[in-house]
Scaffold this active site. Structure first.
Site, PDB file in Angstrom:
ATOM      1  N   ALA A 234       0.838  -1.198   0.000  1.00 20.10           N
ATOM      2  CA  ALA A 234       0.000   0.000   0.000  1.00 20.10           C
ATOM      3  C   ALA A 234       0.873   1.248   0.000  1.00 20.10           C
ATOM      4  O   ALA A 234       1.399   1.650  -1.040  1.00 20.10           O
ATOM      5  CB  ALA A 234      -0.943  -0.030   1.202  1.00 20.10           C
ATOM      6  N   ARG A 235       1.065   1.861   1.169  1.00 15.88           N
ATOM      7  CA  ARG A 235       1.853   3.089   1.288  1.00 15.88           C
ATOM      8  C   ARG A 235       2.832   2.964   2.435  1.00 15.88           C
ATOM      9  O   ARG A 235       2.505   2.423   3.494  1.00 15.88           O
ATOM     10  CB  ARG A 235       0.935   4.300   1.526  1.00 15.88           C
ATOM     11  CG  ARG A 235       0.081   4.677   0.319  1.00 15.88           C
ATOM     12  CD  ARG A 235       0.934   5.265  -0.787  1.00 15.88           C
ATOM     13  NE  ARG A 235       0.126   5.703  -1.921  1.00 15.88           N
ATOM     14  CZ  ARG A 235      -0.085   4.993  -3.021  1.00 15.88           C
ATOM     15  NH1 ARG A 235       0.433   3.771  -3.108  1.00 15.88           N
ATOM     16  NH2 ARG A 235      -0.814   5.479  -4.010  1.00 15.88           N
ATOM     17  N   ASP A 259       6.714  -3.271  -0.828  1.00 13.33           N
ATOM     18  CA  ASP A 259       6.722  -2.752  -2.201  1.00 13.33           C
ATOM     19  C   ASP A 259       6.635  -1.226  -2.244  1.00 13.33           C
ATOM     20  O   ASP A 259       6.636  -0.660  -3.335  1.00 13.33           O
ATOM     21  CB  ASP A 259       5.544  -3.350  -2.983  1.00 13.33           C
ATOM     22  CG  ASP A 259       5.554  -2.972  -4.460  1.00 13.33           C
ATOM     23  OD1 ASP A 259       6.558  -3.273  -5.137  1.00 13.33           O
ATOM     24  OD2 ASP A 259       4.569  -2.366  -4.926  1.00 13.33           O
ATOM     25  N   GLU A 264      12.210   6.642  -2.662  1.00 15.36           N
ATOM     26  CA  GLU A 264      12.304   5.733  -3.813  1.00 15.36           C
ATOM     27  C   GLU A 264      13.132   6.382  -4.910  1.00 15.36           C
ATOM     28  O   GLU A 264      12.798   7.499  -5.334  1.00 15.36           O
ATOM     29  CB  GLU A 264      10.898   5.385  -4.326  1.00 15.36           C
ATOM     30  CG  GLU A 264      10.060   4.642  -3.298  1.00 15.36           C
ATOM     31  CD  GLU A 264       8.648   4.307  -3.777  1.00 15.36           C
ATOM     32  OE1 GLU A 264       8.276   4.751  -4.886  1.00 15.36           O
ATOM     33  OE2 GLU A 264       7.921   3.605  -3.056  1.00 15.36           O
ATOM     34  N   HIS A 283       8.190  -0.993  -5.958  1.00 14.70           N
ATOM     35  CA  HIS A 283       6.906  -0.306  -6.109  1.00 14.70           C
ATOM     36  C   HIS A 283       6.249  -0.677  -7.445  1.00 14.70           C
ATOM     37  O   HIS A 283       5.904   0.181  -8.256  1.00 14.70           O
ATOM     38  CB  HIS A 283       7.087   1.209  -6.004  1.00 14.70           C
ATOM     39  CG  HIS A 283       5.850   1.911  -5.557  1.00 14.70           C
ATOM     40  ND1 HIS A 283       5.863   3.074  -4.847  1.00 14.70           N
ATOM     41  CD2 HIS A 283       4.529   1.587  -5.714  1.00 14.70           C
ATOM     42  CE1 HIS A 283       4.621   3.465  -4.585  1.00 14.70           C
ATOM     43  NE2 HIS A 283       3.798   2.579  -5.102  1.00 14.70           N
TER      44      HIS A 283
END
Length: 316
Positions: A234-235, A259, A264, A283
């Site tokens: 998710a986040r 993920d 990033e 991601h």
């Protein structure tokens, strides 16, 4: 209307090339890659009435492009990528895509869970090193164990379906529980503390909003059992990352599949990169051809709905 995508990607452009969705009387100009600077934004958006935004608009872009009447953002969190205060001041409608790729993200969550449960990355490294013997890694079977799904939106709902199909005992937590929703999903809603304390796999499927910032804190992480697995597709903002790293290093639970990250790409010295109990992906949970098709068609559908005088999925 004249629509422009100023920050596109080839994979989404290909979808529209293969499956055109524009109606007569509308045009869509497409640019691959983000504009280089403010002048490039203004040049690409010149004369545009509607914007298909894949990655967001910097503050000031709407002010510099007065012809824009609507922005359709390719995702749910438009407020993090479009200056909504600027849009309101200028009378620009902003739309989002509240849900897409639910199956893609849910399947990726299970891929991460299985990778951690069966020590897939470690096994791969052993085979490639040619220094391996039978029995060096031991796996964890998931059938019959408890899956805790945090969030019961479209992705969470699909995760519940997959978990039940795999023979897991599924429980869920949602910010808006009801007996009717529980019955429709076929799973009980439980408190977060009970979910973390009893689940063998916890998978996060919440939006990042003020009410979910840091919701998975040290207290909840410490409730995970020694063999438990945490999955986050998710986040990153949902999880206390420092506590996660510390508890993983201490062997408090089996591992995590992640993920989404606060930074990033991850910095070279980030402790997650050295964590043995973690499986990391860049991601990409949402990134499948099927999800890409769903996303870009929804973005364009928002623009066409606005042009028809019936705005949908409006944020402001």
């Amino acid at each position: 209307m004249r629509f422009v995508c100023p920050d596109g990607e080839e994979q989404y452009r290909r979808v529209l090339d293969e499956r055109p969705v524009l109606e007569e009387g509308h045009e869509l100009a497409w640019f691959d890659g983000r504009p280089a600077d403010a002048a490039d934004w203004e040049r690409r958006l010149a004369g545009a009435e509607g914007v298909a935004s894949m990655w967001g608009l910097p503050s000031g872009v709407l002010t510099a492009s007065p012809s824009i009447r609507v922005v359709s953002f390719a995702g749910s969190g438009a407020g993090s990528y479009v200056d909504l205060a600027e849009a309101r001041r200028l009378g620009v409608t902003v739309c989002n895509v509240p849900s897409y790729g639910a199956n893609a993200v849910a399947e990726h969550a299970f891929a991460l869970a299985f990778a951690v449960a069966r020590s897939i990355p470690q096994g791969d490294r052993l085979v490639r090193s040619r220094d391996w013997r039978p029995g060096q890694t031991a796996g964890l079977e998931l059938r019959g164990r408890r899956l805790g799904v945090v969030g019961a939106g479209p992705v969470g709902m699909r995760a519940i379906e997959l978990g039940r199909a795999l023979g897991l005992d599924v429980v869920a937590w949602t910010r808006s529980p009801s007996a009717e929703r529980s019955a429709a999903l076929g799973v009980p809603f439980v408190g977060l503390e009970e979910l973390f304390a009893t689940a063998d796999v916890v998978t996060l499927h919440l939006a990042h909003v003020p009410g979910t910032e840091g919701i998975v804190d040290r207290r909840l992480l410490a409730l995970l059992r020694p063999h438990a697995i945490l999955v986050n597709t998710a986040r990153s903002q949902l999880v206390d990352e420092a506590a996660l790293v510390e508890l993983l290093a201490a062997g408090a639970f089996r591992g995590a599949g992640i993920d989404a990250f606060a930074q990033e790409p991850l910095p070279a010295a980030h402790p997650l990169l050295a964590a043995e109990r973690v499986v990391l992906t860049p991601h990409v949970a949402f990134n499948t051809p099927e999800a890409a098709t769903e996303l870009i068609q929804a973005v364009v559908a928002n623009l066409l709905a606005f042009a028809a005088g019936a705005p949908q999925n409006t944020v402001c």
